[in-house]
Design an enzyme around this catalytic site. Structure first.
Site, PDB file in Angstrom:
ATOM      1  N   PRO A 120    -105.634  16.084  50.945  1.00 29.45           N
ATOM      2  CA  PRO A 120    -104.566  16.932  50.449  1.00 29.45           C
ATOM      3  C   PRO A 120    -103.864  16.690  48.946  1.00 29.45           C
ATOM      4  O   PRO A 120    -102.986  15.829  48.815  1.00 29.45           O
ATOM      5  CB  PRO A 120    -103.245  16.265  51.471  1.00 29.45           C
ATOM      6  CG  PRO A 120    -103.796  15.016  51.707  1.00 29.45           C
ATOM      7  CD  PRO A 120    -105.145  14.955  51.888  1.00 29.45           C
ATOM      8  N   CYS A 121    -104.716  17.160  48.201  1.00 24.88           N
ATOM      9  CA  CYS A 121    -104.192  17.027  46.838  1.00 24.88           C
ATOM     10  C   CYS A 121    -103.205  17.903  46.467  1.00 24.88           C
ATOM     11  O   CYS A 121    -102.440  17.739  45.315  1.00 24.88           O
ATOM     12  CB  CYS A 121    -105.668  17.559  45.854  1.00 24.88           C
ATOM     13  SG  CYS A 121    -106.158  19.298  46.225  1.00 24.88           S
ATOM     14  N   HIS A 122    -102.722  18.755  47.258  1.00 23.78           N
ATOM     15  CA  HIS A 122    -101.451  19.517  46.951  1.00 23.78           C
ATOM     16  C   HIS A 122    -100.183  18.741  47.093  1.00 23.78           C
ATOM     17  O   HIS A 122     -99.357  18.939  46.650  1.00 23.78           O
ATOM     18  CB  HIS A 122    -101.374  20.720  47.908  1.00 23.78           C
ATOM     19  CG  HIS A 122    -101.409  20.305  49.588  1.00 23.78           C
ATOM     20  ND1 HIS A 122    -102.376  20.026  50.065  1.00 23.78           N
ATOM     21  CD2 HIS A 122    -100.192  20.246  50.371  1.00 23.78           C
ATOM     22  CE1 HIS A 122    -102.172  19.730  51.425  1.00 23.78           C
ATOM     23  NE2 HIS A 122    -100.957  20.030  51.519  1.00 23.78           N
TER      24      HIS A 122
END
Length: 157
Positions: A120-122
């Protein structure tokens, strides 16, 4: 390498993987093929991503096989510790990696994450709370963060 496409509320996703695990999930401009045959290696990923978008899943249980340097792998592992509905900053990530000076390198590795949503780089934002870059585009990042938020958001996408 096997490939599957799925439609999501924020566009098409292209999923790549094999029995070794999921190697890439990227936003795609390609149309989802009609009558697509999804391999058993990718079906579980398709199912879990659809559950995520329908708010029936907050964590993933899939074997991942992203390709990257040792440092990138370390950053991507750290990204996976950010809980659903929470965010962290690039500075906090660098601190968690054990060296506050690696902030730029951590941000660069974050931007090279090949497995959107599952890694989950967001969930990484600027220290001032601003939405910073996202390979899928800032509108998608804003949508994903709102989707995971416990507070009801208005239409974003």
């Amino acid at each position: 390498m096997e490939i599957a496409f799925i439609n999501t509320p924020v566009g098409s996703l292209k999923i790549e993987g094999s029995r070794e695990g999921i190697s890439a999930i990227v936003f795609s401009e390609e149309a989802v093929p009609k009558n697509q045959k999804i391999s058993p290696h990718l079906q579980q990923a398709v199912d879990q991503i659809q559950q995520y978008f329908s708010k029936k899943r907050t964590a993933f249980d899939l074997k991942l096989a992203p390709k990257g340097t040792e440092f990138q792998q370390k950053v991507w592992k750290e990204l996976q510790t950010i809980p659903y509905g929470k965010t962290t900053s690039y500075q906090q990530m660098a601190n968690q990696l054990g060296d506050p000076k690696v902030i730029r390198a951590a941000a660069s590795a974050n931007g090279k994450n090949p497995i959107s949503i599952l890694i989950p780089c967001h969930r990484v934002i600027g220290s001032d709370g601003s939405l910073t870059g996202y390979a899928g585009g800032l509108l998608r990042k804003k949508w994903l963060l709102a989707h995971e938020s416990p507070v009801r958001q208005g239409k974003l996408f």
